[in-house]
Design a protein around this motif. Structure first.
Motif, PDB file in Angstrom:
ATOM      1  N   GLU A  45      55.305  51.282  67.093  1.00 48.12           N
ATOM      2  CA  GLU A  45      56.475  50.434  66.870  1.00 48.12           C
ATOM      3  C   GLU A  45      57.726  51.292  66.759  1.00 48.12           C
ATOM      4  O   GLU A  45      57.706  52.360  66.155  1.00 48.12           O
ATOM      5  CB  GLU A  45      56.317  49.638  65.563  1.00 48.12           C
ATOM      6  N   CYS A  46      58.829  50.801  67.338  1.00 45.00           N
ATOM      7  CA  CYS A  46      60.107  51.468  67.163  1.00 45.00           C
ATOM      8  C   CYS A  46      60.716  50.975  65.849  1.00 45.00           C
ATOM      9  O   CYS A  46      60.120  50.137  65.155  1.00 45.00           O
ATOM     10  CB  CYS A  46      61.024  51.182  68.351  1.00 45.00           C
ATOM     11  N   THR A  47      61.918  51.446  65.525  1.00 44.87           N
ATOM     12  CA  THR A  47      62.525  51.094  64.232  1.00 44.87           C
ATOM     13  C   THR A  47      62.882  49.607  64.150  1.00 44.87           C
ATOM     14  O   THR A  47      63.178  49.105  63.075  1.00 44.87           O
ATOM     15  CB  THR A  47      63.777  51.952  63.969  1.00 44.87           C
ATOM     16  N   MET A 101      60.703  47.340  64.788  1.00 47.28           N
ATOM     17  CA  MET A 101      59.447  46.798  64.247  1.00 47.28           C
ATOM     18  C   MET A 101      59.080  45.408  64.770  1.00 47.28           C
ATOM     19  O   MET A 101      58.808  44.493  64.001  1.00 47.28           O
ATOM     20  CB  MET A 101      59.509  46.784  62.703  1.00 47.28           C
ATOM     21  N   ASN A 102      59.144  45.252  66.064  1.00 47.00           N
ATOM     22  CA  ASN A 102      58.725  43.965  66.631  1.00 47.00           C
ATOM     23  C   ASN A 102      57.511  44.137  67.551  1.00 47.00           C
ATOM     24  O   ASN A 102      57.373  43.459  68.555  1.00 47.00           O
ATOM     25  CB  ASN A 102      59.887  43.276  67.354  1.00 47.00           C
ATOM     26  N   GLY A 103      56.651  45.052  67.187  1.00 40.00           N
ATOM     27  CA  GLY A 103      55.428  45.279  67.958  1.00 40.00           C
ATOM     28  C   GLY A 103      55.433  46.653  68.595  1.00 40.00           C
ATOM     29  O   GLY A 103      56.468  47.114  69.076  1.00 40.00           O
ATOM     30  N   GLY A 104      54.285  47.305  68.593  1.00 38.06           N
ATOM     31  CA  GLY A 104      54.182  48.658  69.145  1.00 38.06           C
ATOM     32  C   GLY A 104      54.430  48.685  70.644  1.00 38.06           C
ATOM     33  O   GLY A 104      53.842  47.908  71.386  1.00 38.06           O
ATOM     34  N   HIS A 105      55.312  49.609  71.084  1.00 38.69           N
ATOM     35  CA  HIS A 105      55.533  49.808  72.525  1.00 38.69           C
ATOM     36  C   HIS A 105      54.332  50.543  73.105  1.00 38.69           C
ATOM     37  O   HIS A 105      53.927  51.592  72.598  1.00 38.69           O
ATOM     38  CB  HIS A 105      56.777  50.666  72.751  1.00 38.69           C
ATOM     39  N   LEU A 106      53.800  50.004  74.178  1.00 42.72           N
ATOM     40  CA  LEU A 106      52.637  50.607  74.833  1.00 42.72           C
ATOM     41  C   LEU A 106      53.077  51.719  75.786  1.00 42.72           C
ATOM     42  O   LEU A 106      54.088  51.565  76.479  1.00 42.72           O
ATOM     43  CB  LEU A 106      51.890  49.540  75.633  1.00 42.72           C
ATOM     44  N   PRO A 132      62.497  42.314  76.726  1.00 43.07           N
ATOM     45  CA  PRO A 132      63.225  43.536  76.358  1.00 43.07           C
ATOM     46  C   PRO A 132      63.315  43.716  74.845  1.00 43.07           C
ATOM     47  O   PRO A 132      63.312  42.744  74.094  1.00 43.07           O
ATOM     48  CB  PRO A 132      64.630  43.304  76.937  1.00 43.07           C
ATOM     49  N   CYS A 133      63.384  44.970  74.412  1.00 40.41           N
ATOM     50  CA  CYS A 133      63.524  45.291  72.992  1.00 40.41           C
ATOM     51  C   CYS A 133      64.919  45.872  72.771  1.00 40.41           C
ATOM     52  O   CYS A 133      65.446  46.564  73.640  1.00 40.41           O
ATOM     53  CB  CYS A 133      62.455  46.302  72.600  1.00 40.41           C
ATOM     54  N   ALA A 134      65.481  45.604  71.607  1.00 43.21           N
ATOM     55  CA  ALA A 134      66.843  46.070  71.291  1.00 43.21           C
ATOM     56  C   ALA A 134      66.973  47.593  71.317  1.00 43.21           C
ATOM     57  O   ALA A 134      68.068  48.121  71.430  1.00 43.21           O
ATOM     58  CB  ALA A 134      67.261  45.539  69.928  1.00 43.21           C
ATOM     59  N   CYS A 135      65.858  48.307  71.226  1.00 42.99           N
ATOM     60  CA  CYS A 135      65.920  49.773  71.219  1.00 42.99           C
ATOM     61  C   CYS A 135      66.204  50.339  72.608  1.00 42.99           C
ATOM     62  O   CYS A 135      66.524  51.513  72.741  1.00 42.99           O
ATOM     63  CB  CYS A 135      64.602  50.354  70.713  1.00 42.99           C
ATOM     64  N   GLY A 136      66.071  49.510  73.646  1.00 39.67           N
ATOM     65  CA  GLY A 136      66.318  49.975  75.007  1.00 39.67           C
ATOM     66  C   GLY A 136      65.057  50.337  75.774  1.00 39.67           C
ATOM     67  O   GLY A 136      65.075  50.512  76.989  1.00 39.67           O
TER      68      GLY A 136
HETATM   69 ZN   LIG Z   1      61.750  48.864  70.655  1.00 44.75          ZN
END
Ligand SMILES: [Zn+2]
Length: 458
Positions: A259-261, A263-268, A321-325
């Motif tokens: 998970e990135c910071t 925290m919406n699910g681990g990036h595979l 998409p995730c906010a972390c990019g």
């Molecule tokens: Zn992320």
């Protein structure tokens, strides 16, 4: 001194989904040709179904590959000691030989080449960077170092991002607590049950507000993903901003997701391991976002790559998409349970993680529990034993039991006998919690402990 990047490998972690698909296709073609040439087991399996490497044009052809199961690997190893004929390299090219714990049988050897170690150190560095760990961290690695794969591999990944790594290993809780306090540990990695145990001990000593902890990483069990699972930990560790669910399966690799910071699910790590979610009955892909069984295809490792390895974990994948990019898909609820552990109680299906969620939603409970399912007279009976944070008076206990009872009925559609115990009354499985004992299948408490040790990951 330059800062550690927020994304360790932007090219790999932020490419478009189309670019990712074409990279996966290219790597899959190469990997299939490689295992067909180097591994007698893979060649036999592919010959049996009349498959030639050229039949695999891209990732859309992945379902033409037969699955590989853990039992086949064990058999391959027994018949071709010590490594097995699924392995693709001679002993001279193996530079590290970790193994699975093998509590209930011969351990499975996991031969790694120098190239494998470098690839997975980079992947682990990516995962630690996603979690937010960098050269400003003092990182305590509370994982096993001897024999198995996890501790040492993750140690190397944390060093790669420049963290100050403490090789704590498992056990000696008092010393772990001393180190966290004295060394000013900012982040540690442990199993979820162990970190709850640590949190409860700090709470007994007056709390953890004075600690410098800011991120905690946990993997290897059901239950760290999702906000509900984190709520109790937030109380125990108020200084911590990031509680990251990470995971993988030792036979394939270490941190396959993290998970990135946000925290919406681990990036595979999809560029390295192609991830399928399949219907447990038909073996066909489920609709996008639906729950099914996770299947991994490692397209980067060279020593003993697993192609279409059934992990026996239930999950769902979200590629929004995730906010972390990062564009890599996520496991929003982490692992929902083992495919063969899906509970059927009075004909209703329940994921093991649902029990976790119930227990973690009551602040009077410390998160430790045991669920025993039995069928004494043709009817399923559940007993749910939980530990309370503080000793409760009679009225308090009655009130808590009635609230838990309501929630259990809501989730399971039937009720359970509820027992509230005091902190420390349940066996604390430091390694990996196996909290559900299904006596209908003839499981005993000892079987559950053995199985838990056997299945430990990472
Ligand atoms: Zn992320």
């Amino acid at each position: 001194m330059s800062e550690t990047p927020k994304i360790w490998n932007p090219k790999a972690e932020t490419m478009s989904r189309d670019e990712l698909k074409s990279l996966q296709s290219e790597r899959l073609r190469e990997q299939v040709a490689y295992v067909y040439e180097k591994s007698p087991l893979y060649r036999r399996k592919y010959d049996e179904v009349g498959l030639e490497p050229g039949d695999i044009k891209g990732v859309e052809d992945i379902s033409k590959l037969p699955f590989i199961a853990k039992d086949e690997l064990r058999q391959s190893q027994e018949e071709n000691k010590p490594f097995g004929d699924h392995v693709c390299v001679p002993q001279e090219e193996v530079t590290w030989l970790p193994s699975t714990s093998g509590t209930t049988g011969t351990p499975l050897l996991l031969p790694r080449t120098a190239e494998d170690i470098e690839i997975w150190t980079e992947l682990n560095a990516r995962a630690y960077t996603a979690v937010g760990i960098d050269r400003t961290d003092i990182y305590q690695n509370i994982l096993t170092y001897n024999w198995i794969y996890g501790g040492l591999a993750l140690h190397a990944g944390a060093q790669r991002v420049g963290a100050t790594v403490v090789n704590a290993g498992m056990g000696n809780t008092e010393k772990q607590m001393w180190a966290i306090e004295y060394m000013g540990t900012t982040s540690f990695h442990a199993t979820p049950s162990y970190l709850a145990h640590l949190g409860n001990l700090f709470a007994q000593k007056g709390g953890s507000e004075h600690l410098k902890l800011r991120s905690i990483i946990a993997g290897g069990e059901v239950g760290m993903a999702g906000e509900e699972a984190k709520a109790r930990l937030r109380e125990l560790f108020p200084t911590v901003k990031t509680f990251a669910d990470v995971g993988g399966v030792t036979d394939v690799g270490t941190m396959i997701w993290a998970e990135c910071t946000h925290m919406n699910g681990g990036h595979l790590a999809e560029d390295a391991v192609i991830c399928e979610v399949l219907d447990t009955e038909t073996g066909e892909p489920v609709a996008p976002g639906e729950v099914g069984e996770l299947v991994f295809t490692d397209v980067v490792s060279k020593g003993a790559p697993m192609l279409r390895y059934k992990v026996n974990d239930l999950t769902r994948i979200d590629d929004a998409p995730c906010a972390c990019g990062r564009t890599l898909a996520r496991l929003p609820e982490g692992i929902l349970g083992r495919a063969d552990d899906m509970l059927t109680i009075r004909a209703a299906n329940v994921y093991p993680s649902a029990v976790d969620e119930i227990v973690k939603s009551f602040e009077e409970l410390n998160g430790q529990y045991q669920l025993v399912i039995d069928r004494p007279q043709d009817l399923d009976v559940m007993t749910l034993r939980m530990e309370s944070v503080d000793r409760l008076d009679e009225a308090g206990e009655r009130d808590l039991i009635s609230r838990i009872d309501n929630k259990v009925k809501l989730v399971f559609g039937s009720r359970a006998d509820i027992e509230i115990l005091e902190t420390g009354d349940l066996p604390n499985f430091v390694y990996k919690a196996k909290r559900i004992i299904d006596k209908r299948k003839g499981e005993t408490e000892q079987d559950a402990i053995d199985k838990a040790l056997e299945q430990q990951r990472g």
